[in-house]
Design an enzyme around this catalytic site. Sequence first.
Site, PDB file in Angstrom:
ATOM      1  N   LYS A  70       0.809  -1.232   0.000  1.00 16.80           N
ATOM      2  CA  LYS A  70       0.000   0.000   0.000  1.00 16.80           C
ATOM      3  C   LYS A  70       0.839   1.278   0.000  1.00 16.80           C
ATOM      4  CE  LYS A  70      -4.426  -1.334   1.938  1.00 16.80           C
ATOM      5  NZ  LYS A  70      -5.327  -1.107   3.078  1.00 16.80           N
ATOM      6  N   ASP A 105     -10.527   3.418   1.748  1.00 16.83           N
ATOM      7  CA  ASP A 105     -10.843   2.847   3.066  1.00 16.83           C
ATOM      8  C   ASP A 105     -11.652   3.831   3.914  1.00 16.83           C
ATOM      9  OD1 ASP A 105      -9.665   0.401   2.610  1.00 16.83           O
ATOM     10  OD2 ASP A 105      -7.741   0.956   3.493  1.00 16.83           O
TER      11      ASP A 105
HETATM   12  P1  NDP Z   1      -0.653  -2.102   9.531  1.00 14.54           P
HETATM   13  O1  NDP Z   1       0.264  -3.263   9.554  1.00 14.54           O
HETATM   14  O2  NDP Z   1      -0.291  -0.849   8.791  1.00 14.54           O
HETATM   15  O3  NDP Z   1      -0.946  -1.646  11.063  1.00 14.54           O
HETATM   16  C1  NDP Z   1      -1.319  -2.584  12.037  1.00 14.54           C
HETATM   17  C2  NDP Z   1      -1.496  -1.876  13.374  1.00 14.54           C
HETATM   18  O4  NDP Z   1      -1.975  -2.869  14.305  1.00 14.54           O
HETATM   19  C3  NDP Z   1      -0.207  -1.332  13.971  1.00 14.54           C
HETATM   20  O5  NDP Z   1      -0.515  -0.143  14.682  1.00 14.54           O
HETATM   21  C4  NDP Z   1       0.218  -2.460  14.939  1.00 14.54           C
HETATM   22  O6  NDP Z   1       1.023  -2.035  16.006  1.00 14.54           O
HETATM   23  C5  NDP Z   1      -1.151  -2.863  15.473  1.00 14.54           C
HETATM   24  N1  NDP Z   1      -1.181  -4.199  16.061  1.00 14.54           N
HETATM   25  C6  NDP Z   1      -0.918  -5.374  15.443  1.00 14.54           C
HETATM   26  N2  NDP Z   1      -1.109  -6.400  16.311  1.00 14.54           N
HETATM   27  C7  NDP Z   1      -1.503  -5.840  17.493  1.00 14.54           C
HETATM   28  C8  NDP Z   1      -1.838  -6.371  18.772  1.00 14.54           C
HETATM   29  N3  NDP Z   1      -1.819  -7.689  19.013  1.00 14.54           N
HETATM   30  N4  NDP Z   1      -2.198  -5.519  19.751  1.00 14.54           N
HETATM   31  C9  NDP Z   1      -2.235  -4.183  19.510  1.00 14.54           C
HETATM   32  N5  NDP Z   1      -1.907  -3.610  18.334  1.00 14.54           N
HETATM   33  C10 NDP Z   1      -1.552  -4.442  17.330  1.00 14.54           C
HETATM   34  O7  NDP Z   1      -2.051  -2.683   9.022  1.00 14.54           O
HETATM   35  P2  NDP Z   1      -3.297  -1.845   8.448  1.00 14.54           P
HETATM   36  O8  NDP Z   1      -3.366  -0.586   9.229  1.00 14.54           O
HETATM   37  O9  NDP Z   1      -3.216  -1.773   6.990  1.00 14.54           O
HETATM   38  O10 NDP Z   1      -4.526  -2.822   8.805  1.00 14.54           O
HETATM   39  C11 NDP Z   1      -4.961  -3.008  10.148  1.00 14.54           C
HETATM   40  C12 NDP Z   1      -6.137  -3.969  10.148  1.00 14.54           C
HETATM   41  O11 NDP Z   1      -7.253  -3.399   9.474  1.00 14.54           O
HETATM   42  C13 NDP Z   1      -5.822  -5.298   9.437  1.00 14.54           C
HETATM   43  O12 NDP Z   1      -6.366  -6.348  10.194  1.00 14.54           O
HETATM   44  C14 NDP Z   1      -6.537  -5.158   8.112  1.00 14.54           C
HETATM   45  O13 NDP Z   1      -6.940  -6.401   7.591  1.00 14.54           O
HETATM   46  C15 NDP Z   1      -7.754  -4.329   8.515  1.00 14.54           C
HETATM   47  N6  NDP Z   1      -8.311  -3.574   7.394  1.00 14.54           N
HETATM   48  C16 NDP Z   1      -9.607  -3.821   7.027  1.00 14.54           C
HETATM   49  C17 NDP Z   1     -10.178  -3.131   5.995  1.00 14.54           C
HETATM   50  C18 NDP Z   1     -11.596  -3.404   5.634  1.00 14.54           C
HETATM   51  O14 NDP Z   1     -12.027  -2.983   4.544  1.00 14.54           O
HETATM   52  N7  NDP Z   1     -12.384  -4.059   6.477  1.00 14.54           N
HETATM   53  C19 NDP Z   1      -9.428  -2.136   5.216  1.00 14.54           C
HETATM   54  C20 NDP Z   1      -8.069  -1.922   5.694  1.00 14.54           C
HETATM   55  C21 NDP Z   1      -7.544  -2.628   6.745  1.00 14.54           C
HETATM   56  P3  NDP Z   1       2.655  -2.122  15.911  1.00 14.54           P
HETATM   57  O15 NDP Z   1       3.031  -1.004  14.980  1.00 14.54           O
HETATM   58  O16 NDP Z   1       3.072  -1.938  17.297  1.00 14.54           O
HETATM   59  O17 NDP Z   1       2.972  -3.475  15.324  1.00 14.54           O
END
Ligand code: NDP
Length: 284
Positions: A70, A105
Amino acid sequence: MRITGAAKVAGVVGWPVAHSLSPLIHNAWIEALGLDAAYVPFAVPPERFESFVEACRFVLVGLNVTLPHKQRALELAAGWTAAVYAQAANLLTFDEGEVSADNTDAEGLLAAFAEQAAEWRADVGPVVVIGAGGAARAAVGALSDAGAPEVRVVARRKEAATELAEMNWCDMPVRSYGFDNLSSALSGATAVINATSAGLNGAGELPDMAAAPPETVFMDMIYSPLRTAFLEAARVRGHSTVDGLAMLIGQARPSFLAFFGVEPPSAEVVDVRALCLRALGERG
Ligand code: NDP
């Protein structure tokens, strides 16, 4: 499905991509409208992404972009719109080789609230966004556009939340919190949005959200499973909930329009949510 030599072809690129529901959604709409078009999944590793886009930009009408491409997608575009907010693009469109990026999104998120929590208004009070990745940035951008008076970003790494909060949000105050200060963040919140991957396929857990006021709407971007532990706990406490599948379909609609130049048909014509639920093995 009718595909001729003049068919418009779009697709989704990711690594992996086999789990994507986008081909199911877009091809159901294509079929319902009888378009001469197709929507195809492309599994492309990060090191081949740039050459893949280079090869596609004169051939396809566009691409949806999923993880891990992305951010790179935004960098490859000559122009962009809402994608700037999110610093990540989920949509590339190609016009005689010119690449434009967008991020639908934000639109998908607001469409999901409108569909499943119609009484909720973004401009009434503070909204909590959990997470600080691309989806969280898109959510803060959506809330800024929708007139939210304040957004509180909560992340397990407080510094990531602070970095997001310090971006330019057009005068909307954005405050950052760590999980250790969650109850202050939840105080008076009209909605709590999970934009982390915690709960995806049941892995990872978020802290307890019981400090949220009873009228708070809970939204989870994750749709696999559809009823995440986060949403289920909120539902048991009596909160309204909004699921990630509504957002997924909500972000697909503007992508379809950008690719094929026509609005996708309504849910009455083709119920893509039901198709997705079946594919996910969910009952709805
Ligand atoms: P990124 O990898 O950019 O960000 C993930 C975020 O989640 C980071 O802030 C990360 O923290 C945090 N994180 C991961 N695991 C944990 C945990 N166990 N506890 C707390 N925080 C956690 O991913 P995206 O932002 O692109 O996507 C996030 C979610 O949203 C995904 O599951 C994705 O599938 C979903 N999504 C759904 C969409 C829809 O249309 N329904 C559209 C876009 C996304 P850290 O940096 O500390 O690792």
